[in-house]
Design an enzyme around this catalytic site. Sequence first.
Site, PDB file in Angstrom:
ATOM      1  N   LYS A 228      31.233  37.905  40.716  1.00  0.00           N
ATOM      2  CA  LYS A 228      32.073  37.240  39.704  1.00  0.00           C
ATOM      3  C   LYS A 228      31.423  35.905  39.356  1.00  0.00           C
ATOM      4  O   LYS A 228      31.842  34.833  39.790  1.00  0.00           O
ATOM      5  CB  LYS A 228      33.507  37.065  40.222  1.00  0.00           C
TER       6      LYS A 228
ATOM      7  N   TYR B  68      33.413  32.332  40.272  1.00  0.00           N
ATOM      8  CA  TYR B  68      34.799  31.941  40.016  1.00  0.00           C
ATOM      9  C   TYR B  68      35.764  33.030  40.429  1.00  0.00           C
ATOM     10  O   TYR B  68      35.362  34.160  40.740  1.00  0.00           O
ATOM     11  CB  TYR B  68      34.990  31.593  38.533  1.00  0.00           C
TER      12      TYR B  68
ATOM     13  N   GLU C  73      33.319  49.163  32.211  1.00  0.00           N
ATOM     14  CA  GLU C  73      34.573  48.399  32.344  1.00  0.00           C
ATOM     15  C   GLU C  73      34.827  47.615  31.066  1.00  0.00           C
ATOM     16  O   GLU C  73      33.991  47.590  30.162  1.00  0.00           O
ATOM     17  CB  GLU C  73      34.516  47.474  33.563  1.00  0.00           C
TER      18      GLU C  73
ATOM     19  N   LEU D  45      32.958  44.966  38.177  1.00  0.00           N
ATOM     20  CA  LEU D  45      33.594  44.056  39.128  1.00  0.00           C
ATOM     21  C   LEU D  45      34.620  44.877  39.913  1.00  0.00           C
ATOM     22  O   LEU D  45      35.373  45.653  39.328  1.00  0.00           O
ATOM     23  CB  LEU D  45      34.295  42.911  38.380  1.00  0.00           C
TER      24      LEU D  45
HETATM   25  N1  PDD Z   1      38.665  38.903  34.891  1.00  0.00           N
HETATM   26  N2  PDD Z   1      36.097  43.277  35.215  1.00  0.00           N
HETATM   27  C1  PDD Z   1      35.782  42.108  34.648  1.00  0.00           C
HETATM   28  C2  PDD Z   1      34.493  41.993  33.921  1.00  0.00           C
HETATM   29  C3  PDD Z   1      36.665  41.025  34.740  1.00  0.00           C
HETATM   30  O1  PDD Z   1      36.333  39.839  34.179  1.00  0.00           O
HETATM   31  C4  PDD Z   1      37.908  41.185  35.416  1.00  0.00           C
HETATM   32  C5  PDD Z   1      38.902  40.075  35.551  1.00  0.00           C
HETATM   33  C6  PDD Z   1      38.189  42.436  35.990  1.00  0.00           C
HETATM   34  C7  PDD Z   1      39.466  42.699  36.746  1.00  0.00           C
HETATM   35  O2  PDD Z   1      39.465  42.036  37.990  1.00  0.00           O
HETATM   36  P1  PDD Z   1      40.805  41.564  38.683  1.00  0.00           P
HETATM   37  O3  PDD Z   1      41.714  42.740  38.718  1.00  0.00           O
HETATM   38  O4  PDD Z   1      40.367  41.157  40.049  1.00  0.00           O
HETATM   39  O5  PDD Z   1      41.369  40.423  37.865  1.00  0.00           O
HETATM   40  C8  PDD Z   1      37.261  43.455  35.872  1.00  0.00           C
HETATM   41  C9  PDD Z   1      39.528  37.751  35.063  1.00  0.00           C
HETATM   42  C10 PDD Z   1      40.964  38.037  34.825  1.00  0.00           C
HETATM   43  C11 PDD Z   1      39.008  36.601  34.230  1.00  0.00           C
HETATM   44  O6  PDD Z   1      37.814  36.565  33.997  1.00  0.00           O
HETATM   45  O7  PDD Z   1      39.790  35.732  33.869  1.00  0.00           O
END
Ligand code: PDD
Length: 282
Positions: free
Chosen positions: A146, A32, A178, A202
């Site tokens: 992801k 996703y 993270e 991620l």
């Molecule tokens: N999640 N690490 C994890 C485990 C995450 O789920 C996310 C973002 C990030 C940050 O990634 P980005 O800057 O590309 O949004 C880091 C999204 C917001 C979600 O699961 O809805």
Amino acid sequence: MTKVLINEQLVEEQDAKVPYNDRGYVFGDGIYEYIRIYDNYMFTAKPHFERLVRSAGEIGLNLKYSVDGFIELVQELIDANGIINGGVYIQVTRGAAPRDHAFPEESTEANVMAFTKSYDRPYKKLEEGISAVTTEDIRWLRCDIKSLNLLGNVLAKEYAAKNNAGEAIQHREDIVTEGSSSNVYAIKDGEIYTHPVNNYILNGITRKVIKSIAEQYEIEFNEEVFTLDFLKNADEVIVSSTSVEVMPVVKLNDKPVGDGEVGSITKKLQEGFTKYIAEDRK
Ligand code: PDD
């Protein structure tokens, strides 16, 4: 009426149905993205869809759309729902097939689904900061993908919620990885430290934006592992994601971070981020 994207169709929310044997539903076998919408425009759309393509490749899932094809399709949904500020969730599963762990027949079509949400930027939290708690990282070893499998992240976020915190910062043994849905940064003596990009985190799109802002403002951006102790003794702590942007953490495990106020480096990055939103549109 709210529309949902199911494969190439925009359907009414109540008609958006998933087959009972979809592999995303049965195995979490899919990927996703979550993309922010500012002023009816998908922020950093290209890197998000490029990451989706990468995630698909890493799990051997065939995507039938190109990055540009995806952008066009998803923008149609955003326009149909009249979203000005908010976000769009996009997921692709390996499709519906009789339950068997191994991949289904080649002819099985991936299922694409997307829905939108309307909301404003989290101004108050960005100004005041949030609290966070630390917790063991119990997830698998491919956190760079992801994937729909988010049970470890869900349990971590629930732990934060139970402890009245906005985010759970995870660590493997002594090393901070993270957040449950964010990347983490410790700021010490004017320099930023964050976990290097590898299979333990991620590769956040917001992290990339922060890195470029740091470079522009000549703030040292160290992609190095750091310990829980280092985090606890940091002058400033930030978590970042598509939804929380550059979010200050002012309290960690019920203790103030630094002097307990939003720090100067954080404020600079936030200012740079707001400018970046305007720039990305051009
Ligand atoms: N999640 N690490 C994890 C485990 C995450 O789920 C996310 C973002 C990030 C940050 O990634 P980005 O800057 O590309 O949004 C880091 C999204 C917001 C979600 O699961 O809805």
